[in-house]
Design an enzyme around this catalytic site. Structure first.
Site, PDB file in Angstrom:
ATOM      1  N   SER A 139       0.870  -1.181   0.000  1.00 43.80           N
ATOM      2  CA  SER A 139       0.000   0.000   0.000  1.00 43.80           C
ATOM      3  C   SER A 139       0.894   1.213   0.000  1.00 43.80           C
ATOM      4  CB  SER A 139      -0.877  -0.015   1.261  1.00 43.80           C
ATOM      5  OG  SER A 139      -1.469   1.256   1.488  1.00 43.80           O
ATOM      6  N   TYR A 152      -2.343  -1.166  10.244  1.00 43.44           N
ATOM      7  CA  TYR A 152      -2.256  -1.277   8.789  1.00 43.44           C
ATOM      8  C   TYR A 152      -0.933  -0.713   8.279  1.00 43.44           C
ATOM      9  CZ  TYR A 152      -3.916  -1.086   3.933  1.00 43.44           C
ATOM     10  OH  TYR A 152      -4.064  -1.265   2.579  1.00 43.44           O
TER      11      TYR A 152
END
Length: 257
Positions: A139, A152
């Protein structure tokens, strides 16, 4: 143009395939004629696998034994694994002070420990055949951070480290490892985040999209999953044989600043 297939179709294991990026990746490889095992916790992912022409294996990848079982299933069905795409993930948005410990541990298990165990499990097959591709869907949060995303952001940063180490260890055996780092992709995972971010920041959902998700983007739109799948396809190809240990940003210009 579609790449030429080897004499025996390559075997791909993709995780997190119920929707979004994972579904697009499964569809992409099936269209190329590869043999694909789609792995997901959600039994409804069976339908998306069937529609694409892939085999399906249900597994909770936060369990290490399930990771090993998924690879064993691919080898049982197809004889080996050539390409591993680590995509499975979830999101939880909460300030560090309020972040539930059990949610932190689950995210780490699913999104960092599972890619390690899956990589470890496919390694002998790839080494034996002298060819392998490990592609980790990271990401943009592997490079930058956002409030409320402690777990995350941490696992995505860790995934870059795993990618680089696998690249160094696999090069002599024809195994490459790379990561793809998208900004916000138009998936159910991102759509669910919009409401969470709205509550966290006390703003409307439209303001979340414009002022948070696309604030730093030069290209003001969400990314289509097929765009990520196309990059996966390239990194899995023979044309990318010299590409390893890299992280590829698909970030709408976010990090150009």
């Amino acid at each position: 143009m579609p790449q030429a297939l080897p004499s025996v179709p390559r075997v791909v294991l993709v995780t997190g395939t119920a929707s979004g990026i994972g579904e697009a990746v499964v569809r992409h490889f099936c269209e190329l004629g590869y043999q694909v095992l789609a792995v997901d916790f959600n039994a409804q992912a069976q339908a998306t696998a069937d529609a694409a022409g892939a085999a399906f294996f249900q597994a909770d990848l936060s369990d290490g034994e399930a990771c090993k079982a998924a690879v064993a299933e691919a080898i049982k069905r197809f004889g080996r694994v050539d390409i591993l795409v680590n995509n499975a993930g979830i999101q939880h948005v909460s300030p560090i002070e309020e972040f539930p410990e059990e949610k932190w541990r689950f995210i780490v298990d699913l999104m960092l420990t599972a890619p390690f165990l899956l990589t470890q499990a496919v390694w002998p097959s790839m080494r034996e055949n002298g060819w392998g591709r490990i592609i980790n869907i990271a990401s943009i949060h592997a490079h930058v951070a956002s409030p409320g995303k402690a777990a995350y952001t941490s696992v995505k940063h860790g995934l870059i480290g795993l990618t680089k180490t696998a690249a160094l260890e696999g090069g002599a055996d024809g195994i490459t490892a790379n990561a793809i780092c998208p900004a916000y992709v138009k998936t159910p995972l991102v759509e669910n985040q919009i409401a969470d971010q709205a509550r966290l920041h006390g703003m409307s959902e439209q303001d979340v999209i414009e002022q948070i998700m696309l604030k730093s983007a030069a290209v003001k739109r969400l990314i289509d999953p097929a765009e990520v799948a196309a990059m996966v396809g390239y990194l899995a190809s023979d044309a990318a044989g010299a590409v390893s240990g890299s992280s590829w940003n698909i970030d709408l210009g976010w990090t150009a600043q």
